[in-house]
Design a protein around this motif. Sequence first.
Motif, PDB file in Angstrom:
ATOM      1  N   ILE A  89       7.156 -44.840 -22.894  1.00  0.00           N
ATOM      2  CA  ILE A  89       6.630 -45.238 -22.531  1.00  0.00           C
ATOM      3  C   ILE A  89       5.121 -44.636 -23.761  1.00  0.00           C
ATOM      4  N   CYS A  90       5.350 -43.178 -23.144  1.00  0.00           N
ATOM      5  CA  CYS A  90       4.258 -42.680 -23.881  1.00  0.00           C
ATOM      6  C   CYS A  90       4.189 -42.821 -25.138  1.00  0.00           C
ATOM      7  N   CYS A  91       5.232 -43.175 -26.266  1.00  0.00           N
ATOM      8  CA  CYS A  91       5.403 -43.629 -27.582  1.00  0.00           C
ATOM      9  C   CYS A  91       4.930 -44.379 -28.350  1.00  0.00           C
ATOM     10  N   LEU A  92       4.668 -45.424 -27.048  1.00  0.00           N
ATOM     11  CA  LEU A  92       4.361 -46.823 -27.380  1.00  0.00           C
ATOM     12  C   LEU A  92       3.301 -46.954 -27.637  1.00  0.00           C
ATOM     13  N   PHE A  93       2.009 -45.858 -27.547  1.00  0.00           N
ATOM     14  CA  PHE A  93       0.988 -45.880 -27.580  1.00  0.00           C
ATOM     15  C   PHE A  93       0.047 -44.967 -28.539  1.00  0.00           C
ATOM     16  N   ASP A  94       1.214 -44.334 -29.285  1.00  0.00           N
ATOM     17  CA  ASP A  94       1.477 -43.936 -30.276  1.00  0.00           C
ATOM     18  C   ASP A  94       0.900 -44.552 -31.674  1.00  0.00           C
ATOM     19  N   LYS A  95       0.776 -44.114 -32.847  1.00  0.00           N
ATOM     20  CA  LYS A  95       0.776 -44.945 -33.957  1.00  0.00           C
ATOM     21  C   LYS A  95       1.641 -44.953 -35.044  1.00  0.00           C
ATOM     22  N   HIS A  96       2.936 -44.603 -34.477  1.00  0.00           N
ATOM     23  CA  HIS A  96       4.267 -44.305 -34.710  1.00  0.00           C
ATOM     24  C   HIS A  96       4.922 -44.398 -34.306  1.00  0.00           C
ATOM     25  N   ILE A  97       5.860 -45.287 -34.225  1.00  0.00           N
ATOM     26  CA  ILE A  97       6.549 -45.566 -33.288  1.00  0.00           C
ATOM     27  C   ILE A  97       7.989 -45.615 -34.454  1.00  0.00           C
ATOM     28  N   SER A  98       8.768 -44.752 -33.841  1.00  0.00           N
ATOM     29  CA  SER A  98      10.005 -44.130 -34.733  1.00  0.00           C
ATOM     30  C   SER A  98      11.351 -45.456 -34.054  1.00  0.00           C
TER      31      SER A  98
END
Length: 227
Positions: A89-98
């Motif tokens: 969930i946290c990664c969805l708020f980051d600018k770079h999604i891997s």
Amino acid sequence: MEDYILKWVVFGVLCWTTVFMLVRSTFPKRSFDFCNRIVSVIHASLAVSLATLSVQDWSCLVCPLASKSSPWQMKTLAVSISYLIYDLICCLFDKHISLDNSVHHMVSIVGIGAGLAYEHCGTEMVASLWITEISSPFLHLRELLKELGYRDTDLNLAADISFAVIFTLARMVGGPYLVYVTLMADNPLLIKAMAMGLQLVSAFWFYKIARMVRYKLAKRRTPSKAD
């Protein structure tokens, strides 16, 4: 799945979110990714410690196979699945999604979730957790050093090499053996499929890591134009 395990998972997601917010407030000038990686290092260290403490037979680290999960193994897996849910969930708020990292998280969540639901094959799953997390602190250390201004230094190269060596030994030596014993044991089909899926993701990452190390070493050997 036992009700107390579900509560552990929900509580764990809230705890990891709280830890992230505390780290974020402690390092307000650092990036979102930097703070999230610190949480990831904390989880990796905790996961490896809990997985080590859950070993039931030190004469056979992956014994007993295809057996009922112990309460300690169930709690260990609950802690990690709560982190994976938080991190996805946290990664969805980051600018770079891997994409590959997201796939890895989803495969891991489904696999651990199935193990918790079946309350089975805890030995195999905790061993998998140990194998997948043992190299994680070095993975995140590489990126933390870059943001701290140590990009292209000997320290950063040491972190790169350490990560590559530990990842290779864990994922490409220990991993295939664990997949083999998981497939040979009387485990649910979904667990076997998740073991194969995780190993395929590991093999893909190994290919990328090998290319990274080769590039880094070649770059170090190439003299600069100033020379």
